[in-house]
Design an enzyme around this catalytic site. Structure first.
Site, PDB file in Angstrom:
ATOM      1  N   LEU A  48      11.424 -20.297  -2.585  1.00  0.00           N
ATOM      2  CA  LEU A  48      10.371 -19.427  -2.037  1.00  0.00           C
ATOM      3  C   LEU A  48       9.032 -19.670  -2.732  1.00  0.00           C
ATOM      4  O   LEU A  48       8.979 -19.822  -3.954  1.00  0.00           O
ATOM      5  CB  LEU A  48      10.788 -17.963  -2.238  1.00  0.00           C
ATOM      6  CG  LEU A  48       9.778 -16.901  -1.755  1.00  0.00           C
ATOM      7  CD1 LEU A  48       9.815 -16.776  -0.232  1.00  0.00           C
ATOM      8  CD2 LEU A  48      10.071 -15.542  -2.395  1.00  0.00           C
ATOM      9  N   ARG A  51       2.173  -3.934   6.814  1.00  0.00           N
ATOM     10  CA  ARG A  51       1.443  -2.966   5.988  1.00  0.00           C
ATOM     11  C   ARG A  51       2.220  -1.660   5.917  1.00  0.00           C
ATOM     12  O   ARG A  51       2.234  -0.880   6.865  1.00  0.00           O
ATOM     13  CB  ARG A  51       0.036  -2.682   6.519  1.00  0.00           C
ATOM     14  CG  ARG A  51      -0.703  -1.710   5.582  1.00  0.00           C
ATOM     15  CD  ARG A  51      -2.173  -1.570   5.840  1.00  0.00           C
ATOM     16  NE  ARG A  51      -2.783  -0.863   4.704  1.00  0.00           N
ATOM     17  CZ  ARG A  51      -4.058  -0.892   4.373  1.00  0.00           C
ATOM     18  NH1 ARG A  51      -4.897  -1.599   5.090  1.00  0.00           N
ATOM     19  NH2 ARG A  51      -4.504  -0.233   3.327  1.00  0.00           N
ATOM     20  N   GLU A 100       1.452 -11.816  13.802  1.00  0.00           N
ATOM     21  CA  GLU A 100       2.010 -10.583  14.384  1.00  0.00           C
ATOM     22  C   GLU A 100       1.849  -9.463  13.357  1.00  0.00           C
ATOM     23  O   GLU A 100       2.170  -9.643  12.178  1.00  0.00           O
ATOM     24  CB  GLU A 100       3.491 -10.771  14.718  1.00  0.00           C
ATOM     25  CG  GLU A 100       3.755 -11.855  15.749  1.00  0.00           C
ATOM     26  CD  GLU A 100       3.088 -11.594  17.100  1.00  0.00           C
ATOM     27  OE1 GLU A 100       2.918 -10.405  17.475  1.00  0.00           O
ATOM     28  OE2 GLU A 100       2.735 -12.577  17.778  1.00  0.00           O
ATOM     29  N   HIS A 139       2.242   2.914  -9.040  1.00  0.00           N
ATOM     30  CA  HIS A 139       2.003   1.475  -9.199  1.00  0.00           C
ATOM     31  C   HIS A 139       3.180   0.802  -9.902  1.00  0.00           C
ATOM     32  O   HIS A 139       3.587  -0.295  -9.543  1.00  0.00           O
ATOM     33  CB  HIS A 139       0.711   1.235  -9.986  1.00  0.00           C
ATOM     34  CG  HIS A 139      -0.517   1.690  -9.255  1.00  0.00           C
ATOM     35  ND1 HIS A 139      -0.724   1.399  -7.922  1.00  0.00           N
ATOM     36  CD2 HIS A 139      -1.592   2.415  -9.648  1.00  0.00           C
ATOM     37  CE1 HIS A 139      -1.885   1.927  -7.546  1.00  0.00           C
ATOM     38  NE2 HIS A 139      -2.423   2.555  -8.559  1.00  0.00           N
ATOM     39  N   ASP A 150       0.825  -1.220   0.000  1.00  0.00           N
ATOM     40  CA  ASP A 150       0.000   0.000   0.000  1.00  0.00           C
ATOM     41  C   ASP A 150       0.856   1.266   0.000  1.00  0.00           C
ATOM     42  O   ASP A 150       1.969   1.280   0.529  1.00  0.00           O
ATOM     43  CB  ASP A 150      -0.927  -0.012   1.221  1.00  0.00           C
ATOM     44  CG  ASP A 150      -2.024   1.042   1.104  1.00  0.00           C
ATOM     45  OD1 ASP A 150      -2.401   1.393  -0.030  1.00  0.00           O
ATOM     46  OD2 ASP A 150      -2.499   1.514   2.156  1.00  0.00           O
ATOM     47  N   GLY A 151       0.287   2.319  -0.565  1.00  0.00           N
ATOM     48  CA  GLY A 151       0.942   3.636  -0.542  1.00  0.00           C
ATOM     49  C   GLY A 151       1.499   4.072  -1.890  1.00  0.00           C
ATOM     50  O   GLY A 151       2.160   5.113  -1.985  1.00  0.00           O
ATOM     51  N   ASN A 152       1.204   3.307  -2.942  1.00  0.00           N
ATOM     52  CA  ASN A 152       1.712   3.656  -4.281  1.00  0.00           C
ATOM     53  C   ASN A 152       1.210   5.025  -4.737  1.00  0.00           C
ATOM     54  O   ASN A 152       1.979   5.830  -5.275  1.00  0.00           O
ATOM     55  CB  ASN A 152       1.238   2.625  -5.317  1.00  0.00           C
ATOM     56  CG  ASN A 152       1.828   1.255  -5.085  1.00  0.00           C
ATOM     57  OD1 ASN A 152       2.740   1.100  -4.292  1.00  0.00           O
ATOM     58  ND2 ASN A 152       1.296   0.266  -5.779  1.00  0.00           N
TER      59      ASN A 152
HETATM   60  C1  IPE Z   1      -5.503  -2.575   0.119  1.00  0.00           C
HETATM   61  O1  IPE Z   1      -5.174  -1.248  -0.042  1.00  0.00           O
HETATM   62  C2  IPE Z   1      -5.401  -3.315  -1.178  1.00  0.00           C
HETATM   63  C3  IPE Z   1      -4.086  -3.427  -1.767  1.00  0.00           C
HETATM   64  C4  IPE Z   1      -3.001  -2.825  -1.390  1.00  0.00           C
HETATM   65  C5  IPE Z   1      -3.991  -4.314  -2.888  1.00  0.00           C
HETATM   66  P1  IPE Z   1      -6.282  -0.115  -0.258  1.00  0.00           P
HETATM   67  O2  IPE Z   1      -5.548   1.138  -0.510  1.00  0.00           O
HETATM   68  O3  IPE Z   1      -7.249  -0.533  -1.291  1.00  0.00           O
HETATM   69  O4  IPE Z   1      -7.016  -0.106   1.156  1.00  0.00           O
HETATM   70  P2  IPE Z   1      -7.832   1.061   1.863  1.00  0.00           P
HETATM   71  O5  IPE Z   1      -8.836   1.533   0.861  1.00  0.00           O
HETATM   72  O6  IPE Z   1      -6.872   2.133   2.216  1.00  0.00           O
HETATM   73  O7  IPE Z   1      -8.415   0.430   3.072  1.00  0.00           O
HETATM   74  C1  IPE Z   2      -1.758   0.097  -3.338  1.00  0.00           C
HETATM   75  O1  IPE Z   2      -1.468   1.452  -3.380  1.00  0.00           O
HETATM   76  C2  IPE Z   2      -1.996  -0.500  -4.694  1.00  0.00           C
HETATM   77  C3  IPE Z   2      -3.374  -0.937  -4.915  1.00  0.00           C
HETATM   78  C4  IPE Z   2      -4.359  -0.864  -4.066  1.00  0.00           C
HETATM   79  C5  IPE Z   2      -3.649  -1.537  -6.194  1.00  0.00           C
HETATM   80  P1  IPE Z   2      -2.632   2.521  -3.403  1.00  0.00           P
HETATM   81  O2  IPE Z   2      -3.004   2.781  -4.821  1.00  0.00           O
HETATM   82  O3  IPE Z   2      -3.757   2.135  -2.518  1.00  0.00           O
HETATM   83  O4  IPE Z   2      -1.874   3.783  -2.817  1.00  0.00           O
HETATM   84  P2  IPE Z   2      -2.482   4.868  -1.855  1.00  0.00           P
HETATM   85  O5  IPE Z   2      -3.030   4.167  -0.654  1.00  0.00           O
HETATM   86  O6  IPE Z   2      -3.540   5.586  -2.628  1.00  0.00           O
HETATM   87  O7  IPE Z   2      -1.331   5.749  -1.515  1.00  0.00           O
HETATM   88 MG    MG Z   3      -4.108   2.459  -0.542  1.00  0.00          MG
END
Ligand code: IPE
Ligand code: IPE
Ligand code: MG
Length: 241
Positions: free
Chosen positions: A125, A182, A201, A31, A14-16
């Site tokens: 792996l 996460r 954990e 992404h 998450d966080g892309n």
């Molecule tokens: C969870 O992240 C899904 C993936 C990273 C694949 P999201 O960005 O979709 O989750 P929320 O919306 O912040 O809960």
């Molecule tokens: C996770 O990164 C990738 C996917 C859910 C596909 P996000 O696209 O949710 O990145 P943020 O949370 O918006 O920064």
């Molecule tokens: Mg996200």
């Protein structure tokens, strides 16, 4: 004190989007940068003798994002999996996908099947990609399987146990995650492996996934090594065994 290494690590990538935004870049570049991190983290896991790495790439809820973003992600999965085949073989990695495949385009489905087949006997792996996956979907499809068994009189309702449920969930043949990571700053599960994370954990970090690297993984592993996993028992009981 010996350092305990988790056998199974599960990560929400998450966080892309925020990584890209911080740099005034379009989300898709986040992404792309995120996909580029998988190799480094997989390599680091191999180096640490982690046996299973489960990465969440796309949730069932992510279909609700803007159409262009969804289309970009789907294209990225295809390109990425195709490119990864050679390296998966070179590193003896077994590739698997969990999630509702039927909603993916047929070409991507075939590519996934082909890559799984090709890497099936790799003994290194196990790299599991959760794609169009959600924990509630997993539990729902498991219930449907059990209901069919009951209808076919192969199973009595009273014989349904945590084990029979576990057996029809995704990851049934693999041990449950020991460590969950996460990145991206959110402290929630967001419908990831709900059943399987019961005793995992949980480690959260502010670092965005495209900035997550071997050093950040090491921090998570160090956190893990300090935890006492009691599974409902007392410390004293654990010391005795
Ligand atoms: C969870 O992240 C899904 C993936 C990273 C694949 P999201 O960005 O979709 O989750 P929320 O919306 O912040 O809960
Ligand atoms: C996770 O990164 C990738 C996917 C859910 C596909 P996000 O696209 O949710 O990145 P943020 O949370 O918006 O920064
Ligand atoms: Mg996200």
């Amino acid at each position: 004190m010996g350092v305990t290494i988790p056998k199974h690590v599960a990560i929400i990538m998450d966080g892309n989007g925020r990584w890209a935004k911080k740099r005034n870049l379009p989300r898709f570049m986040g992404h792309r940068a995120g996909a580029g991190k998988i190799r480094e983290i997989a390599d680091a896991c191999i180096g640490k003798n982690v046996e299973i790495l489960t990465l969440w790439a796309f949730s069932t809820e992510n279909w609700g994002r803007p159409a262009e973003e969804v289309a970009y992600l789907m294209k990225l999965f295809s390109v990425y999996i195709k490119r990864a085949q050679k390296e998966l073989m070179e590193h003896n990695v077994q590739f698997r996908v969990i999630g509702d495949r039927e909603k993916l385009n047929p070409k991507l489905q075939r590519l996934i099947e082909q890559t799984e087949q090709k890497t099936l006997n790799n003994a290194g792996l196990k790299l599991v990609i959760a794609l169009n996956y959600s924990g509630r979907w997993d539990i729902t499809q498991a219930m449907q399987k059990l209901a069919k068994q009951v209808l076919a009189k192969q199973l009595k309702p009273e014989d349904i146990t945590t084990e029979t449920i576990q057996a029809v969930l995704c990851l049934a043949d693999l041990s449950e995650p020991d460590l969950f990571i996460r990145p991206g700053g959110e402290q929630r599960i967001s419908n990831y492996l709900l059943w399987q994370l019961a005793y995992t954990e949980l480690y959260f970090t502010e670092v965005f996934w495209p900035d997550f690297n071997a050093i950040e993984l090491e921090k998570a592993l160090q956190f893990y090594a300090t935890r006492e996993r009691r599974f409902g028992l007392t410390s004293e009981q654990l010391e005795k065994s």
